[in-house]
Design an enzyme around this catalytic site. Structure first.
Site, PDB file in Angstrom:
ATOM      1  N   ASP A 199      -9.092  -8.292  -0.229  1.00 54.55           N
ATOM      2  CA  ASP A 199      -8.545  -7.020  -0.717  1.00 54.55           C
ATOM      3  C   ASP A 199      -8.094  -7.222  -2.158  1.00 54.55           C
ATOM      4  O   ASP A 199      -6.906  -7.268  -2.454  1.00 54.55           O
ATOM      5  CB  ASP A 199      -7.376  -6.582   0.176  1.00 54.55           C
ATOM      6  CG  ASP A 199      -6.775  -5.252  -0.256  1.00 54.55           C
ATOM      7  OD1 ASP A 199      -7.403  -4.546  -1.064  1.00 54.55           O
ATOM      8  OD2 ASP A 199      -5.671  -4.918   0.208  1.00 54.55           O
TER       9      ASP A 199
ATOM     10  N   ASP B 174      -4.887 -18.843  -8.292  1.00 53.05           N
ATOM     11  CA  ASP B 174      -5.494 -17.804  -9.125  1.00 53.05           C
ATOM     12  C   ASP B 174      -6.960 -17.693  -8.731  1.00 53.05           C
ATOM     13  O   ASP B 174      -7.779 -18.562  -9.059  1.00 53.05           O
ATOM     14  CB  ASP B 174      -5.350 -18.176 -10.602  1.00 53.05           C
ATOM     15  CG  ASP B 174      -5.843 -17.067 -11.526  1.00 53.05           C
ATOM     16  OD1 ASP B 174      -6.607 -16.197 -11.067  1.00 53.05           O
ATOM     17  OD2 ASP B 174      -5.491 -17.091 -12.715  1.00 53.05           O
TER      18      ASP B 174
ATOM     19  N   GLN C 134       0.848  -1.189   0.000  1.00 55.19           N
ATOM     20  CA  GLN C 134       0.000   0.000   0.000  1.00 55.19           C
ATOM     21  C   GLN C 134       0.886   1.243   0.000  1.00 55.19           C
ATOM     22  O   GLN C 134       1.875   1.315   0.730  1.00 55.19           O
ATOM     23  CB  GLN C 134      -0.918   0.002   1.217  1.00 55.19           C
ATOM     24  CG  GLN C 134      -1.895  -1.162   1.260  1.00 55.19           C
ATOM     25  CD  GLN C 134      -2.998  -1.051   0.212  1.00 55.19           C
ATOM     26  OE1 GLN C 134      -3.126  -0.052  -0.474  1.00 55.19           O
ATOM     27  NE2 GLN C 134      -3.819  -2.087   0.108  1.00 55.19           N
TER      28      GLN C 134
ATOM     29  N   CYS D 120     -10.093  -1.132  -4.065  1.00 57.72           N
ATOM     30  CA  CYS D 120      -9.409  -0.011  -4.707  1.00 57.72           C
ATOM     31  C   CYS D 120     -10.184   0.486  -5.913  1.00 57.72           C
ATOM     32  O   CYS D 120      -9.687   1.330  -6.669  1.00 57.72           O
ATOM     33  CB  CYS D 120      -7.988  -0.412  -5.119  1.00 57.72           C
ATOM     34  SG  CYS D 120      -7.914  -1.744  -6.331  1.00 57.72           S
TER      35      CYS D 120
END
Length: 455
Positions: free
Chosen positions: A385, A364, A284, A411
């Site tokens: 996240d 994945d 981050q 995000c």
């Protein structure tokens, strides 16, 4: 499709700004009497509530684009940008807007996305999380371009027109040890024989960013570097205290210019955790906001000792290791990440921090997960996240009925809204709360967090 510049009307027009786009431009409509009256126009450099004189810069079927020529009636939220390169550089596009109003605009965008895309509304809107507004960006990428007409090599972010590299001398949002050495980087590359073969320089800083010693620069180069260029890079490394790495090809080609690779790390003192990372790893960008974000995520997740928690898209363990501290020796945390290298770093971080109640798996998460044993292990809480694409594929495969609570860090408000719509309208969950976090002050980027419970 955007029409060619030759077909544009360059006559100045007056418009009233009523909103902001997702990328920070003002929203208006051409006034009555204009050939395209009532057509939407997105205006660079304008704020809601303003009347501005604009010039058209692009045209498409559904909307036009324009730039501000003059602010005729200013918004009370307008401030003087701190950076001298504002309006040219695309690194941050909201410096002309008061910081408190920036986060309110991002909150409105999140709530609009949730309602419009996901058809959901949170029962509670969380107070925004805010941190340092300047000198916060500890990771990023400078573009590099030799411009013969200017007889110089430009190092910086892209211009608002992404075809060009902005001619900047400093950056106020990047950590000062890097942000105020842009000119030095430009002079370094300009003096190299390979100045035309270096397209980008990536930078990243650990906890020691205040005095340069925790900073790595990765120089991408398209041709092998000669001895003279390597000597210049070595001298720059020694003068400024940076660690320079070279990248002649893919990610697996990154190697230190001299000596050993730097040992980069950041600390999360609230949970007595230290995380090491490599120069091109994802972390981050805003250190203080990251710590506040972790605290909020764990508070919303309401982690209890002895619980089993799953952390999806876990990276190097940013949330996973604090979670492991919270659940204690009687609890278990499982982290899953698609990047094998990040999983290896996460395992090493857990070992360095003496955490034996956490395990990591590489998978994945956008593919079929039917053969993954961790998927059927059973968990009390879920934290995720994901990247901008969101997490719809894994949510549709996950046995949600056994969970007590889900915390989703996002995000991209559009993908969060879509996934929230699935959880609420199809899977039967309730969106208890959602809010924004100012991970990227002065930019249009929206970081957000949401908590879901069984209906």
């Amino acid at each position: 499709m955007i029409d060619s510049v030759a077909r544009l009307d360059h006559t100045p027009q007056t418009v009233d700004i009523v909103d902001l786009t997702h990328d920070g431009r003002g929203v208006a409509r051409w006034a009555e009497g204009h050939p395209q009256a009532s057509k939407a126009v997105f205006v660079t450099g304008a704020l809601p509530g303003e009347r501005v004189s604009v010039q058209q810069t692009a045209r498409s079927r559904h909307f036009d684009e324009a730039r501000t020529l003059e602010v005729l009636t200013a918004s009370p939220d307008r401030v003087t940008p701190r950076c001298p390169h504002f309006g040219v550089c695309s690194g941050c596009v909201l410096q002309h807007m008061a910081e408190g109003e920036q986060i309110k605009a991002k909150q409105r965008l999140l709530l609009d996305n949730l309602q419009r895309i996901g058809r959901v509304e949170p029962q509670q809107v969380l107070p925004p999380l805010m941190g340092d507004a300047w000198g916060y960006r500890r990771k990023g990428r400078f573009s590099v371009r030799r411009v013969e007409k200017k007889d110089k090599t430009l190092v910086g972010f892209r211009e608002l027109d992404p075809r060009f590299v902005a001619d900047i001398h400093e950056c106020h949002t990047v950590v000062p040890a890097i942000g105020f050495k842009v000119d030095a980087l430009s002079a370094l590359v300009d003096g190299m024989d390979a100045r035309g073969d270096i397209p980008q320089i990536e930078f990243i800083a650990g906890d020691a960013s205040g005095d340069d010693s925790g900073i790595a620069l990765v120089f991408r180069h398209l041709q092998p570097l000669g001895d003279a260029d390597r000597t210049k890079l070595l001298a720059f490394e020694q003068e400024h205290g940076f660690s320079i790495l070279l990248q002649p090809g893919g990610l697996d080609t990154v190697h230190p210019l001299s000596g050993e690779a730097p040992q980069l790390s950041f600390h999360l003192p609230q949970w007595d955790v230290a995380l090491q990372f490599r120069p091109l790893d994802f972390i981050q960008v805003n250190a203080k906001l990251n710590e506040a974000m972790i605290a909020r995520a764990l508070e919303l997740l309401d982690v209890q000792p002895g619980e089993r928690v799953l952390d999806l898209f876990c990276g190097i363990g940013n949330f996973t290791l604090p979670l492991a501290r919270m659940v204690g020796d009687a609890g278990t945390v499982v982290g899953v990440e698609g990047d094998v290298g990040l999983v290896q770093r996460a395992r090493a971080n857990a070992e360095r921090n003496g955490l034996s109640n956490v395990s990591f798996h590489a998978a994945d998460l956008s593919k079929d997960l039917g053969g993954q044993p961790w998927l059927k292990a059973g968990f009390d809480k879920l934290l995720l996240d994901p990247a901008r694409a969101g997490a719809l594929e894994v949510l549709k495969q996950f046995p949600l009925k056994g969970l007590k609570r889900i915390v989703y860090v996002s995000c991209h408000p559009g993908s969060l809204a879509r996934d929230a719509g699935y959880l609420v309208n199809e899977a039967g969950w309730t969106l208890r709360a959602a809010g924004v976090m100012d991970m990227f002050p002065h930019t249009a980027h929206v970081e957000s967090i949401a908590v879901f419970e069984q209906a």
